[in-house]
Design an enzyme around this catalytic site. Structure first.
Site, PDB file in Angstrom:
ATOM      1  N   LEU A  25       2.352   6.439  -5.489  1.00 11.07           N
ATOM      2  CA  LEU A  25       3.481   6.942  -6.285  1.00 11.07           C
ATOM      3  C   LEU A  25       3.089   8.154  -7.127  1.00 11.07           C
ATOM      4  CD1 LEU A  25       5.221   3.611  -7.395  1.00 11.07           C
ATOM      5  CD2 LEU A  25       5.708   5.061  -5.420  1.00 11.07           C
ATOM      6  N   ARG A  26       1.798   8.462  -7.157  1.00 13.65           N
ATOM      7  CA  ARG A  26       1.268   9.712  -7.736  1.00 13.65           C
ATOM      8  C   ARG A  26       1.398   9.830  -9.251  1.00 13.65           C
ATOM      9  NH1 ARG A  26      -1.559  10.345  -3.287  1.00 13.65           N
ATOM     10  NH2 ARG A  26      -0.462  11.248  -1.536  1.00 13.65           N
ATOM     11  N   HIS A  54     -10.671   0.527   1.682  1.00 15.16           N
ATOM     12  CA  HIS A  54     -10.555   1.787   2.439  1.00 15.16           C
ATOM     13  C   HIS A  54     -11.895   2.030   3.135  1.00 15.16           C
ATOM     14  CE1 HIS A  54      -9.363   6.186   2.807  1.00 15.16           C
ATOM     15  NE2 HIS A  54     -10.665   6.240   2.982  1.00 15.16           N
ATOM     16  N   HIS A  98       0.838  -1.209   0.000  1.00 13.12           N
ATOM     17  CA  HIS A  98       0.000   0.000   0.000  1.00 13.12           C
ATOM     18  C   HIS A  98       0.873   1.258   0.000  1.00 13.12           C
ATOM     19  CE1 HIS A  98      -3.776   2.074   1.882  1.00 13.12           C
ATOM     20  NE2 HIS A  98      -3.085   2.923   1.136  1.00 13.12           N
ATOM     21  N   ASN A 135      -5.173   5.997  -7.124  1.00  9.26           N
ATOM     22  CA  ASN A 135      -5.790   7.342  -7.071  1.00  9.26           C
ATOM     23  C   ASN A 135      -4.874   8.395  -7.685  1.00  9.26           C
ATOM     24  OD1 ASN A 135      -4.050   7.106  -4.845  1.00  9.26           O
ATOM     25  ND2 ASN A 135      -5.268   8.458  -3.555  1.00  9.26           N
ATOM     26  N   ASP A 138       1.358   2.951   3.574  1.00  5.84           N
ATOM     27  CA  ASP A 138       0.457   4.023   3.105  1.00  5.84           C
ATOM     28  C   ASP A 138       1.269   5.288   2.813  1.00  5.84           C
ATOM     29  OD1 ASP A 138      -1.727   5.405   2.255  1.00  5.84           O
ATOM     30  OD2 ASP A 138      -2.771   5.459   4.176  1.00  5.84           O
ATOM     31  N   ASP A 178      -8.781   3.123  -2.742  1.00  2.00           N
ATOM     32  CA  ASP A 178      -8.121   3.797  -1.623  1.00  2.00           C
ATOM     33  C   ASP A 178      -8.109   5.323  -1.762  1.00  2.00           C
ATOM     34  OD1 ASP A 178      -6.554   3.563   0.889  1.00  2.00           O
ATOM     35  OD2 ASP A 178      -5.117   4.678  -0.324  1.00  2.00           O
TER      36      ASP A 178
HETATM   37  O1  DOR Z   1      -3.763   9.980   4.371  1.00  2.00           O
HETATM   38  C1  DOR Z   1      -4.080   9.451   3.321  1.00  2.00           C
HETATM   39  N1  DOR Z   1      -3.543   9.842   2.147  1.00  2.00           N
HETATM   40  N2  DOR Z   1      -4.998   8.465   3.335  1.00  2.00           N
HETATM   41  C2  DOR Z   1      -5.518   7.947   2.205  1.00  2.00           C
HETATM   42  O2  DOR Z   1      -6.350   7.073   2.293  1.00  2.00           O
HETATM   43  C3  DOR Z   1      -5.095   8.473   0.887  1.00  2.00           C
HETATM   44  C4  DOR Z   1      -3.763   9.100   0.965  1.00  2.00           C
HETATM   45  C5  DOR Z   1      -3.404   9.917  -0.254  1.00  2.00           C
HETATM   46  O3  DOR Z   1      -3.654   9.494  -1.381  1.00  2.00           O
HETATM   47  O4  DOR Z   1      -2.813  10.987  -0.073  1.00  2.00           O
END
Ligand code: DOR
Length: 428
Positions: A63-64, A179, A60, A94, A305, A152
């Site tokens: 990497l954006r 999530h 989890h 996401n 995360d 997520d």
């Molecule tokens: O703190 C978080 N950041 N929780 C998430 O579920 C998503 C994540 C994000 O994509 O920045």
């Protein structure tokens, strides 16, 4: 390329290795583990006083890329993973666009092939554009390389849609990473609901907003006889629900993050948005319950995360700041200190939660240190104390509440398929 690691302590979560050993790596695999190995090799690593572990597996992280490269890229995030001792990571969908179609998945896999420094497996979305309205073609996406499915960052709000996703998961052996967040209870909250939110006058996020959807999805998993993996468990009640579900034989697994293991809301002060994360840092009682869940096996996995953000997306306003902690470079030291050095978990168990168990849940052949396996390993110094300095982060995201804190255990080398992808620089 061949590497001989000499005189190392070996910690694997299945086999016991007493004393010190040499590990021979050849053609990307572990070729031999023995004593006094002496052969014609390209490079020798003297690991006297160090420990060799199976490389960590993060199921989890964010990497954006594509779309949010100013926060992180596959190149920067995988380099950060290497610095953190991770040899395999799974990235959440996401991004912009969301990874919900063959096209977006193939765009991402091309970037991974080109830029990744460690093994990177993509996770695709459960619902189209993570909107919670229609399911993606998960079967096709799995064929195209998605290792798991998750919305997520967003919950799957519609119970009927979640039930259908679980039915599909059962039929086609897919893994759903869930999530759990009832946004109608979150009501725009930004930190944990409790003493701290009252003290700072900030809208709080209740424990129940996490626990109700977990309860729902455990019941749906039971009804559909499907498995479900609950992401970032953070409350005592959530740990309890999952513990009871496991006793009843429901196929639920779950993960906890290093920040929910090590930190609580106590740390939060005005403007300190590096502490803003979803789910939020909870009370000390919740944190103790998460640790108890790790000790008794209710919590199967430690997952980072890792959620890197740009400075401009954080700022000092809790209502405007993005949720997330850049955590992949600090995960091992934090978890080693909190769990193993403190005697709560053995090193074997810690390595299991960080390498083998996530691999098993994902269905990938990783997380073991044994002859014939891919040479994905991490060499650590368990005696070293480090002070976290976000200025040294390889990740583009410097958003860490661990900055300035001191932890035991440091990653010295990370090796992926027999190649050194990280080596700690020696100070002059
Ligand atoms: O703190 C978080 N950041 N929780 C998430 O579920 C998503 C994540 C994000 O994509 O920045």
């Amino acid at each position: 390329m061949s590497i001989l690691i000499k005189n190392a302590q070996i910690i694997d979560s299945v086999k016991d290795f007493q004393g010190t050993w040499d590990v021979l790596i050849r053609d990307g695999e572990i070729a031999e583990i023995g004593r006094n190995l002496d052969c014609n090799i390209d490079q020798v690593i003297d690991a006297k006083g160090l420990a060799v572990l199976p490389g960590f597996v993060d199921m989890h992280c964010h990497l954006r890329e594509p779309g949010l490269e100013y926060k992180e890229t596959v190149a920067s995030g995988s380099a950060a993973a290497a610095r953190g001792g991770y040899t395999t990571i799974c990235c959440m969908p996401n991004t912009r666009p969301v990874i919900d179609s063959e096209e977006s998945l193939s765009m991402l896999t091309d970037i991974i092939k080109r830029d990744a420094l460690v093994n990177v497996f993509p996770i695709a979305a459960i619902s189209v554009n993570q909107k919670g309205e229609a399911l993606t073609d998960m079967v096709r996406l799995k064929e195209c390389g998605a290792v798991a499915f998750s919305d997520d960052g967003q919950p799957v709000y519609d119970s009927g849609l979640m039930e259908s996703a679980l039915e599909k998961a059962k039929q086609h052996e897919l893994l759903l990473i869930d999530h759990c967040e009832a946004q109608e209870l979150v009501k725009g909250g930004v930190i944990n609901q409790g003493e701290k939110s009252a003290e700072l006058g900030l809208q709080g996020i209740s424990n129940l907003s996490e626990e109700l959807p977990i309860e729902r999805d455990v019941k749906l998993a039971d009804k559909t006889d499907s498995r479900v993996h609950i992401a970032h468990v953070s409350t005592a009640g959530a740990v309890d629900i999952i513990r009871q579900a496991k006793v009843r034989g429901i196929k639920v697994t779950c993960e906890a993050t290093p920040h929910h293991i090590a930190l609580s809301e106590v740390l939060i002060k005005p403007g300190y948005t590096d502490c803003k994360v979803n789910p939020p840092l909870r009370s000390d009682r919740d944190r103790e319950a998460v640790k108890a869940g790790l000790i008794d096996g209710t919590i199967d996995v430690i997952a980072t995360d890792h959620a890197p953000h740009h400075e401009e997306d954080k700022g000092e306003d809790f209502y405007k700041a993005a949720f997330g902690i850049s955590g992949i470079e600090t995960a091992f030291s934090v978890c080693y200190t909190e769990l193993a050095a403190s005697g709560l978990l053995s090193m074997k168990e810690l390595v299991c939660r960080m390498s083998l168990t996530p691999s098993r849940i994902l269905g990938i052949d990783k997380g073991r240190l044994d002859v014939g396996k891919a040479a994905d390993l991490t060499i650590v110094d368990l005696n070293k104390t480090v002070i976290v300095d976000k200025g040294n982060f390889v990740s583009k995201g410097k958003n860490t509440p661990f900055h300035g804190r001191s932890y035991k255990g440091e990653v010295i080398y990370t090796i992926v398929k027999g190649e050194i992808v990280f080596k700690k620089e020696e100070k002059q």
